[in-house]
Structures are given as C-alpha cells and as structure tokens.
Design a protein around this motif. Structure first.
Motif, PDB file in Angstrom:
ATOM      1  N   LEU A   1     118.727  47.321 -43.170  1.00 16.89           N
ATOM      2  CA  LEU A   1     120.190  47.701 -43.967  1.00 16.89           C
ATOM      3  C   LEU A   1     121.094  46.901 -43.403  1.00 16.89           C
ATOM      4  CD1 LEU A   1     119.871  51.515 -43.639  1.00 16.89           C
ATOM      5  CD2 LEU A   1     119.616  50.369 -45.459  1.00 16.89           C
ATOM      6  N   SER A   2     122.190  46.822 -44.084  1.00 17.57           N
ATOM      7  CA  SER A   2     123.245  45.991 -43.879  1.00 17.57           C
ATOM      8  C   SER A   2     124.198  46.603 -42.587  1.00 17.57           C
ATOM      9  CB  SER A   2     124.245  45.626 -45.045  1.00 17.57           C
ATOM     10  OG  SER A   2     125.013  47.102 -44.950  1.00 17.57           O
ATOM     11  N   ALA A   3     124.874  45.769 -41.764  1.00 16.76           N
ATOM     12  CA  ALA A   3     125.549  46.250 -40.612  1.00 16.76           C
ATOM     13  C   ALA A   3     126.525  47.436 -41.123  1.00 16.76           C
ATOM     14  CB  ALA A   3     126.207  45.089 -39.870  1.00 16.76           C
ATOM     15  N   GLU A   4     127.201  47.001 -42.005  1.00 19.00           N
ATOM     16  CA  GLU A   4     128.079  48.080 -42.861  1.00 19.00           C
ATOM     17  C   GLU A   4     127.345  49.359 -43.164  1.00 19.00           C
ATOM     18  OE1 GLU A   4     131.114  48.322 -46.563  1.00 19.00           O
ATOM     19  OE2 GLU A   4     129.750  46.512 -46.572  1.00 19.00           O
ATOM     20  N   MET A   5     126.120  49.284 -43.719  1.00 19.19           N
ATOM     21  CA  MET A   5     125.754  50.637 -44.059  1.00 19.19           C
ATOM     22  C   MET A   5     125.281  51.054 -42.658  1.00 19.19           C
ATOM     23  SD  MET A   5     124.547  52.774 -46.169  1.00 19.19           S
ATOM     24  CE  MET A   5     125.114  52.259 -47.809  1.00 19.19           C
TER      25      MET A   5
ATOM     26  N   GLY B   1     126.633  51.117 -40.115  1.00 18.59           N
ATOM     27  CA  GLY B   1     127.976  51.745 -39.499  1.00 18.59           C
ATOM     28  C   GLY B   1     128.366  52.913 -40.192  1.00 18.59           C
ATOM     29  N   GLU B   2     128.123  53.234 -41.549  1.00 19.52           N
ATOM     30  CA  GLU B   2     128.355  54.258 -42.437  1.00 19.52           C
ATOM     31  C   GLU B   2     127.418  55.419 -42.098  1.00 19.52           C
ATOM     32  OE1 GLU B   2     129.136  53.688 -46.465  1.00 19.52           O
ATOM     33  OE2 GLU B   2     130.199  51.902 -46.210  1.00 19.52           O
ATOM     34  N   LEU B   3     126.302  55.168 -41.791  1.00 17.59           N
ATOM     35  CA  LEU B   3     125.389  56.170 -41.424  1.00 17.59           C
ATOM     36  C   LEU B   3     125.475  56.470 -40.073  1.00 17.59           C
ATOM     37  CD1 LEU B   3     122.180  54.429 -42.971  1.00 17.59           C
ATOM     38  CD2 LEU B   3     123.180  56.775 -43.738  1.00 17.59           C
TER      39      LEU B   3
ATOM     40  N   CYS C   1     122.254  42.211 -39.141  1.00 17.13           N
ATOM     41  CA  CYS C   1     122.280  43.612 -39.462  1.00 17.13           C
ATOM     42  C   CYS C   1     122.646  44.487 -38.433  1.00 17.13           C
ATOM     43  CB  CYS C   1     120.786  43.831 -40.241  1.00 17.13           C
ATOM     44  SG  CYS C   1     120.508  43.210 -41.791  1.00 17.13           S
ATOM     45  N   VAL C   2     123.168  43.989 -37.404  1.00 18.02           N
ATOM     46  CA  VAL C   2     123.374  44.692 -36.093  1.00 18.02           C
ATOM     47  C   VAL C   2     124.750  45.228 -36.257  1.00 18.02           C
ATOM     48  CG1 VAL C   2     123.615  44.690 -33.576  1.00 18.02           C
ATOM     49  CG2 VAL C   2     121.814  43.648 -34.449  1.00 18.02           C
ATOM     50  N   VAL C   3     124.995  46.382 -36.050  1.00 14.42           N
ATOM     51  CA  VAL C   3     126.286  47.008 -36.159  1.00 14.42           C
ATOM     52  C   VAL C   3     127.338  46.289 -35.237  1.00 14.42           C
ATOM     53  CG1 VAL C   3     127.514  49.228 -35.641  1.00 14.42           C
ATOM     54  CG2 VAL C   3     125.454  49.326 -37.026  1.00 14.42           C
ATOM     55  N   PRO C   4     128.453  46.061 -35.559  1.00 19.27           N
ATOM     56  CA  PRO C   4     129.282  45.461 -34.665  1.00 19.27           C
ATOM     57  C   PRO C   4     129.506  45.903 -33.229  1.00 19.27           C
ATOM     58  CG  PRO C   4     130.082  45.242 -36.924  1.00 19.27           C
ATOM     59  CD  PRO C   4     129.108  46.039 -37.080  1.00 19.27           C
ATOM     60  N   ARG C   5     129.675  45.118 -32.268  1.00 19.59           N
ATOM     61  CA  ARG C   5     129.827  45.711 -31.068  1.00 19.59           C
ATOM     62  C   ARG C   5     131.178  46.783 -30.769  1.00 19.59           C
ATOM     63  NH1 ARG C   5     131.104  40.899 -26.633  1.00 19.59           N
ATOM     64  NH2 ARG C   5     132.832  40.236 -27.777  1.00 19.59           N
TER      65      ARG C   5
END
Length: 181
Positions: free
Chosen positions: A30-34, A36-38, A74-78
């Motif tokens: 999943l994208s990092a953005e998705m 993050g939303e989850l 795909c890693v969520v930004p730190r």
C-alpha cells in the motif's frame, strides 16, 4: 481521505473487522499515504485504549520502519510516525504486551537515516517500555540495529504454530525442524 458511508450499509461484525485489519496490516505494498490514512484512522481507538490486539498489530505493521517484503517507498514518513509515538507516550497502556510489539514496529532502529526516528525519541520510548513484559528485548530493538529472531518474524507475519508444535534447530548449521512436545 478515508470516508465513512454507513447509511444503508450493514455494520461489520467483530470477525469482519478483525479480518479487515489483518488484511490491511499485511499489505506492505500500500502507498505510504494510504498507510498514513489507515494509521490516522486507528490511532484514536488506540489512544482511548479501545483498540483490539489485532488493531494494535495492524497499526504496528502499517507504520513499521522495516517492511518484511514491501518496498521502502511504501514506508510511512518518519515525521508522521514520530507524531504518533509522541501521542502513544502520553497515553495509558492497558495492554502492555501488544503495545510493546506495536511500538517496536513503529520505532525500531533500522540503521537508515531516512526511516529511523530521532534517536532521542527512540530512547524515550525504550525507557517507557523497558520494564514492561518483553520490554528489555524491545528496548534494545529501539536503540540498536539488531536482527529479528524467528519468533519475532513469525509474530510480524501474524503466524503461529498449532499448540504442541515448536520450531527448533539441531545446531547452527542445520535448517529448522518441526517437532511435537
């Protein structure tokens, strides 16, 4: 953004929600953005101590610093994960063991300056969990780059052996064997 459209739609039961979060937590591509939303969707229940163990596991996997198989883009930004860790440090931990596991996923030292959270934040989290069940090993994973053990990898993949079975090795050169005890 995730949108809730519940008018006329049957509400999911606990088993469906469990399976949904297991699925989402396992989707490393999943994208990092998705992700993050989850993560933003799960965080309020976690902070209110209303999250299930599966939701805690899913949050940890969605926001993990070290994917098991997924690409690093795909890693969520730190910065997002750091914000969540700060909120977690200020919250109550009624389920210490799953919270420790989740925290290690969010803040584990991976020896990559793009993914590692700030060292002072990781050390604060390590001090917070050090005395909790499983906390000593977890604190080490937060402050040092340490390879995962087989049981930790299995937990990340949300897999366990049936009761009475265990994985063992004869010696360091052999491959793992299944055995009954």
């Amino acid at each position: 953004r995730l949108k809730s459209k519940t008018r006329g739609v049957p509400k999911a039961g606990p088993q469906e929600l469990r399976e949904y979060w297991q699925l989402m937590g396992s989707c490393e591509r999943l994208s990092a953005e998705m992700k993050g939303e989850l993560g933003d969707a799960l965080l309020p229940a976690i902070l209110k101590t209303q999250a299930t163990d599966v939701e805690l596991w899913a949050f940890g996997r969605l926001c993990a610093r070290a994917p098991m198989y997924g690409p690093l883009n795909c890693v969520v930004p730190r910065k997002d994960v750091a914000r969540w860790v700060e909120a977690l440090l200020a919250s109550e931990w009624r389920k210490p063991e799953p919270m420790v596991f989740m925290s290690v996923q969010l803040a584990r030292c991976v020896a990559d300056r793009e993914r590692d959270l700030d060292e002072s934040l990781r050390r604060r989290l390590a001090r917070h969990i050090e005395l909790l069940p499983g906390g000593r090993r977890a604190a080490r994973l937060l402050t040092e780059f340490v390879p995962l053990e087989a049981q930790e990898r299995a937990r990340i993949m949300d897999e366990s052996l049936p009761a009475g079975l265990q994985v063992r090795t004869e010696d360091a050169q052999s491959t793992p064997l299944m055995s009954c005890t």
